[in-house]
Design a protein around this motif. Structure first.
Motif, PDB file in Angstrom:
ATOM      1  N   GLU A 105       0.859  -1.180   0.000  1.00 57.87           N
ATOM      2  CA  GLU A 105       0.000   0.000   0.000  1.00 57.87           C
ATOM      3  C   GLU A 105       0.893   1.226   0.000  1.00 57.87           C
ATOM      4  OE1 GLU A 105      -3.586   0.555   0.682  1.00 57.87           O
ATOM      5  OE2 GLU A 105      -3.513  -1.347  -0.389  1.00 57.87           O
ATOM      6  N   SER A 106       0.318   2.351  -0.331  1.00 54.93           N
ATOM      7  CA  SER A 106       1.111   3.554  -0.268  1.00 54.93           C
ATOM      8  C   SER A 106       1.511   3.815   1.185  1.00 54.93           C
ATOM      9  CB  SER A 106       0.343   4.734  -0.813  1.00 54.93           C
ATOM     10  OG  SER A 106       1.038   5.905  -0.514  1.00 54.93           O
ATOM     11  N   LEU A 107       2.760   4.222   1.335  1.00 59.58           N
ATOM     12  CA  LEU A 107       3.284   4.511   2.668  1.00 59.58           C
ATOM     13  C   LEU A 107       2.755   5.825   3.199  1.00 59.58           C
ATOM     14  CD1 LEU A 107       7.075   3.731   2.597  1.00 59.58           C
ATOM     15  CD2 LEU A 107       5.446   3.008   4.313  1.00 59.58           C
ATOM     16  N   PHE A 108       2.185   6.597   2.305  1.00 64.79           N
ATOM     17  CA  PHE A 108       1.882   7.969   2.674  1.00 64.79           C
ATOM     18  C   PHE A 108       0.392   8.240   2.737  1.00 64.79           C
ATOM     19  CE2 PHE A 108       5.993   7.841   0.643  1.00 64.79           C
ATOM     20  CZ  PHE A 108       6.775   8.439   1.605  1.00 64.79           C
ATOM     21  N   LEU A 109       0.116   9.299   3.410  1.00 63.34           N
ATOM     22  CA  LEU A 109      -1.253   9.708   3.640  1.00 63.34           C
ATOM     23  C   LEU A 109      -1.245  11.215   3.451  1.00 63.34           C
ATOM     24  CD1 LEU A 109      -3.630   8.091   5.201  1.00 63.34           C
ATOM     25  CD2 LEU A 109      -2.970   9.517   7.077  1.00 63.34           C
ATOM     26  N   ASN A 110      -2.257  11.735   2.830  1.00 61.37           N
ATOM     27  CA  ASN A 110      -2.289  13.179   2.650  1.00 61.37           C
ATOM     28  C   ASN A 110      -3.226  13.819   3.659  1.00 61.37           C
ATOM     29  OD1 ASN A 110      -0.534  13.145   0.466  1.00 61.37           O
ATOM     30  ND2 ASN A 110      -2.196  12.721  -0.956  1.00 61.37           N
ATOM     31  N   GLU A 111      -2.749  14.922   4.205  1.00 60.35           N
ATOM     32  CA  GLU A 111      -3.602  15.671   5.128  1.00 60.35           C
ATOM     33  C   GLU A 111      -3.996  16.991   4.479  1.00 60.35           C
ATOM     34  OE1 GLU A 111      -1.678  14.009   9.276  1.00 60.35           O
ATOM     35  OE2 GLU A 111      -1.688  16.172   8.862  1.00 60.35           O
ATOM     36  N   PHE A 112      -5.281  17.210   4.399  1.00 58.56           N
ATOM     37  CA  PHE A 112      -5.764  18.443   3.798  1.00 58.56           C
ATOM     38  C   PHE A 112      -6.322  19.338   4.890  1.00 58.56           C
ATOM     39  CE2 PHE A 112      -5.780  15.375   0.400  1.00 58.56           C
ATOM     40  CZ  PHE A 112      -5.302  16.094  -0.677  1.00 58.56           C
ATOM     41  N   SER A 113      -5.728  20.522   5.042  1.00 58.86           N
ATOM     42  CA  SER A 113      -6.213  21.426   6.079  1.00 58.86           C
ATOM     43  C   SER A 113      -6.860  22.653   5.459  1.00 58.86           C
ATOM     44  CB  SER A 113      -5.078  21.893   6.983  1.00 58.86           C
ATOM     45  OG  SER A 113      -4.008  21.015   6.921  1.00 58.86           O
ATOM     46  N   ALA A 114      -7.970  23.021   6.054  1.00 51.79           N
ATOM     47  CA  ALA A 114      -8.672  24.217   5.612  1.00 51.79           C
ATOM     48  C   ALA A 114      -8.181  25.377   6.456  1.00 51.79           C
ATOM     49  CB  ALA A 114     -10.172  24.027   5.764  1.00 51.79           C
ATOM     50  N   ALA A 115      -7.080  25.966   6.032  1.00 48.38           N
ATOM     51  CA  ALA A 115      -6.446  26.997   6.834  1.00 48.38           C
ATOM     52  C   ALA A 115      -7.248  28.299   6.836  1.00 48.38           C
ATOM     53  CB  ALA A 115      -5.029  27.252   6.330  1.00 48.38           C
ATOM     54  N   ASN A 116      -7.713  28.702   5.667  1.00 44.24           N
ATOM     55  CA  ASN A 116      -8.412  29.987   5.599  1.00 44.24           C
ATOM     56  C   ASN A 116      -9.878  29.796   5.261  1.00 44.24           C
ATOM     57  OD1 ASN A 116      -5.762  31.155   5.739  1.00 44.24           O
ATOM     58  ND2 ASN A 116      -5.592  30.645   3.571  1.00 44.24           N
ATOM     59  N   GLY A 117     -10.625  29.260   6.185  1.00 49.93           N
ATOM     60  CA  GLY A 117     -12.055  29.114   5.940  1.00 49.93           C
ATOM     61  C   GLY A 117     -12.418  27.748   5.390  1.00 49.93           C
ATOM     62  N   ALA A 118     -13.697  27.405   5.503  1.00 45.93           N
ATOM     63  CA  ALA A 118     -14.178  26.097   5.098  1.00 45.93           C
ATOM     64  C   ALA A 118     -13.877  25.818   3.632  1.00 45.93           C
ATOM     65  CB  ALA A 118     -15.679  26.009   5.339  1.00 45.93           C
ATOM     66  N   ALA A 119     -13.639  24.572   3.323  1.00 44.63           N
ATOM     67  CA  ALA A 119     -13.311  24.218   1.957  1.00 44.63           C
ATOM     68  C   ALA A 119     -13.868  22.846   1.639  1.00 44.63           C
ATOM     69  CB  ALA A 119     -11.804  24.228   1.754  1.00 44.63           C
ATOM     70  N   GLU A 120     -13.989  22.599   0.346  1.00 40.72           N
ATOM     71  CA  GLU A 120     -14.596  21.360  -0.100  1.00 40.72           C
ATOM     72  C   GLU A 120     -13.541  20.494  -0.786  1.00 40.72           C
ATOM     73  OE1 GLU A 120     -18.342  21.586  -2.648  1.00 40.72           O
ATOM     74  OE2 GLU A 120     -16.825  20.816  -3.994  1.00 40.72           O
ATOM     75  N   ILE A 121     -13.595  19.200  -0.546  1.00 42.22           N
ATOM     76  CA  ILE A 121     -12.684  18.289  -1.229  1.00 42.22           C
ATOM     77  C   ILE A 121     -13.483  17.125  -1.801  1.00 42.22           C
ATOM     78  CG2 ILE A 121     -12.123  17.124   0.984  1.00 42.22           C
ATOM     79  CD1 ILE A 121      -9.358  16.502  -0.269  1.00 42.22           C
TER      80      ILE A 121
END
Lengths: 333, 219
Positions: free
Chosen positions: A168-184
Motif C-alpha cells: 500500500e502507499s506509505l503515505f497519507l495526505n492531510e488536507f487542512s482548511a487553513a483559511n475558511g471552510a473548503a470542499e474536497i
C-alpha cells in the motif's frame, strides 16, 4: 443535476425506544390513526417524504428521530433504498434493538461530524467532504480528485512498516482548511461502494486497502492479523485499526452490505471489508476436506459474538482471474 | 430528437428516437442496436486531414457515422460507449463546449466537431495536448469512465489530472503542484489542474489510472 432527497423510515427503532410509543408518536406527528401508522411502519422501509430539498429533509429527519423511529435521508436520484433494505433483510435474526454503531450510509449530511455527500453509488462512489475552517482531513494517497484552492496538502507517513510490506502507499495526505471552510472531492481508485461510519469510541477493523478518509481524531494503526489468519484470509497480513472519535469513510470493490452479527456468521475471506471490535473471528473451512478443494469456497471467516460486519459483493481476486484470461501480456513471474 | 439515457451509471446507454428525416452523428462503433430501416453512412470526420488530426490527436475515430431515418414513422436506436461509465446529455444553443479527447459519443448534425490546441498546460497535466471543440446548436452526448458529476466553478477550483471531462468556454486551465515538492512526489497527487473562471465543469468520479493502479499489482 439538482439532487433531491427522500426521508425513509427503516422499520427499525432507535436505541431504547418502545415500539408502540414510537409508532403512536409517529402517528401523532403525521396526524395518522394508530392503526394507520402501524401499517406504515410494517411496510418499512418506506419513504415518508420524497423529492424534497436538503433543509426540509433534515427537518423531517429530526422530527421523526424524536419519535423513536429510525429514519434516514436518502439521495432520491441514487435510488438505492431497495439495496439497503435488502442488506438488512439478509441479516440473520435481526432484532429491533439498534446496535451501538449506526451507519448512515445514504445520508448526504452528517449531524455530528463533517457534512459530506456520496454521489455515484454504488458503482463509482464519489465522496465530497466539507472541511470546516481550521480542520484537517486525512485522505488516502492519490485519492483526491477535486478541491478548493485554499486547501493545504501535507504528506505524512502512515501506518509504519506494515504498510510498506503490504504494497500500500506509505503515505497519507492531510488536507487542512487553513483559511475558511473548503470542499474536497475524493475518488478512490477502486470501482465500488463507499461507506461512512461515525466513530464514537468504538473500534473498527478495516481491510488494508479499504481506507479512504478520516477526521483527525480517528487513530489509524496497523494490526498484524497473525500468521495463520493473514495467510488464509486472502487479503493481507495486516488490518487497519480505526479507533477514537470522528468520521471515517471506507470503500471496497463492489457494493457494500452491512450485516448485524448476533451469533455466528460466515463470510468468504476475500469479501470482508470491515468489522467492529469485539467480534471474534477464525478462519475455517466450510465443509470437510473434500469440499475445501472441490467447492471453490476455500476458506471462510467465521465471526462470533455481537457486532457488525461489512461485506463486499464482489472480490478482486475473482475479477482478476476472470480478466486475466483476456490479457494479452505475460503475467509477472 | 427524443432521447433517454438509461442503464445504471456503470453501464449507461442512450435510447434515441429518430423522427422522419432526422439525423444523428455518432462516433464509430457507438451504435449497438437499431431498427432495420435506419440508414447508415460513414463519413470522414470533417475532411481527410482534419479527420486524421482528430483521430491521432483528439482520441476520436477517423470516420463518424451518420444515421438517418428515411421512413415516415419514428425509429429507435441504441447508442453506447466503449468504456464502462456514465453518459451525459447537454443541449447546446449556439454555443461552444469543450470535451476532453475521447469523450465524444454522439450529437445532432447542427453541432460541429472541431479540434483545438489546448495548450501545453493541458498536455503536461495529462489532459491531452488537444481538446474537442463542440460548437453550434443541438443535442450532444458524451461519456467517460466513472460517474459524471457537475461542479459549478466561480473563481478557482482544483481538479486532479485525468478527472476532467468537459467544461464551458469560460473556464481556463492552469497547472500547479498539489502541495509542496515533497507532498507532490510522495503523496501520489503530483501535478493538478487548476481550473479558473466562471462556469460548469463535468468531472468523472473514477480515472483509468486509478483503476490500473489498483488492478495491476493483483495480476
Amino acid at each position: 443535476m439538482h439532487t433531491t432527497y427522500n426521508v425513509v423510515i427503516t422499520g427499525k427503532l432507535a436505541a431504547g425506544a418502545d415500539k408502540t410509543a414510537a409508532i403512536n408518536a409517529f402517528g401523532a406527528l403525521f396526524k395518522l390513526s394508530p392503526e394507520k401508522s402501524q401499517s406504515v411502519f410494517n411496510k418499512a422501509p418506506v419513504a415518508v417524504k420524497s423529492n424534497t430539498d436538503k433543509t426540509t429533509a433534515e427537518k423531517f429527519y429530526r422530527a421523526i428521530s424524536k419519535t423513536g423511529l429510525e429514519c434516514r435521508v436518502v439521495d432520491a436520484t441514487a435510488g438505492d433504498t431497495p439495496a439497503v433494505s435488502q442488506g438488512q433483510k439478509d441479516t440473520p435474526a435481526s432484532s429491533p434493538a439498534a446496535p451501538a454503531a449506526t451507519t448512515d450510509n445514504d445520508t448526504p449530511v452528517t449531524f455530528k461530524g463533517f457534512s459530506y455527500k456520496i454521489e455515484g453509488r454504488p458503482d463509482y462512489s464519489f465522496l465530497t467532504v466539507e472541511i470546516p475552517a481550521n480542520e484537517t482531513l486525512k485522505v488516502e494517497a492519490s485519492a483526491m480528485a477535486t478541491m478548493d484552492t485554499h486547501l493545504v496538502m501535507k504528506t505524512k507517513l502512515k501506518g509504519g512498516f506494515g504498510r510498506f510490506l503490504t504494497g500500500e502507499s506509505l503515505f497519507l495526505n492531510e488536507f487542512s482548511a487553513a483559511n475558511g471552510a473548503a470542499e474536497i472531492g475524493i475518488a478512490p481508485g477502486t470501482p465500488g461502494d463507499l461507506v461512512h461510519q461515525h466513530l464514537d469510541g468504538q473500534t473498527l477493523f478495516l481491510q488494508n486497502s479499504a481506507f479512504v478518509a478520516a477526521t483527525m481524531d480517528v487513530n489509524l494503526d496497523t494490526k498484524w492479523q497473525g500468521m495463520l489468519k493473514g495467510f488464509f484470509s486472502g487479503e493481507s497480513f495486516f488490518l487497519i485499526r480505526a479507533s477514537g472519535k470522528g468520521d471515517l469513510w471506507f470503500n471496497s470493490y463492489g457494493a457494500i452490505i452491512e450485516i448485524d452479527v448476533e451469533d455466528d456468521y460466515v463470510v468468504d475471506t476475500s469479501n470482508i471489508v470491515a468489522f467492529t471490535e469485539g467480534l471474534e473471528y477464525e478462519i475455517t473451512k466450510v465443509g470437510g476436506y473434500k469440499s475445501l478443494f472441490l467447492s471453490g469456497e476455500g476458506f471462510v471467516c467465521r465471526f462470533k459474538g455481537k457486532g457488525k460486519v461489512w461485506i463486499q459483493t464482489r472480490n478482486a481476486q475473482a475479477f482478476t482471474s476472470w480478466a486475466h484470461f483476456f490479457r494479452p501480456v505475460k503475467s509477472k513471474k | 430528437m427524443k432521447s433517454e439515457i438509461k442503464g445504471s451509471q456503470a453501464f449507461s446507454y442512450v435510447e434515441v428516437e429518430l423522427a422522419p428525416d432526422e439525423v444523428i452523428v455518432t462516433e464509430s462503433d457507438a451504435m449497438s442496436s437499431m431498427d432495420a430501416d435506419i440508414e447508415l453512412k460513414a463519413r470522414l470526420n470533417g475532411g481527410l486531414f482534419k479527420g486524421l488530426l482528430r483521430k491521432y490527436l483528439g482520441g476520436e475515430s477517423l470516420f463518424v457515422n451518420h444515421f438517418s431515418n428515411p421512413t415516415n414513422t419514428p425509429k429507435k436506436m441504441t447508442i453506447v460507449q466503449g468504456t464502462p461509465g456514465e453518459i451525459c446529455h447537454r443541449k447546446l444553443d449556439d454555443e461552444v463546449y469543450y470535451l476532453q479527447p475521447g469523450a465524444f459519443i454522439a450529437c445532432s448534425p447542427g453541432i460541429t466537431l472541431g479540434l483545438e490546441f489546448a495548450g501545453l498546460v493541458s498536455f503536461i497535466s495529462r489532459e491531452g495536448l488537444f481538446r474537442l471543440k463542440m460548437s453550434g446548436s443541438g443535442d450532444l452526448y458524451f461519456g467517460a469512465y466513472g460517474a459524471l458529476l457537475e461542479r459549478e466553478v466561480d473563481g478557482e477550483y482544483i481538479v486532479d489530472s485525468s478527472h476532467l471531462v468537459a467544461y464551458e468556454p469560460g473556464i481556463k486551465l492552469k497547472l500547479q503542484l498539489a502541495g509542496g515538492i515533497f507532498s507532490s512526489l510522495f503523496g501520489g497527487e503530483g501535478l493538478v489542474t487548476r481550473v479558473e473562471g466562471k462556469g460548469k465543469i463535468i468531472i468523472q468520479s473514477r480515472s483509468i489510472t486509478g483503476l490500473a493502479g489498483w488492478l495491476n499489482p493483483k495480476f
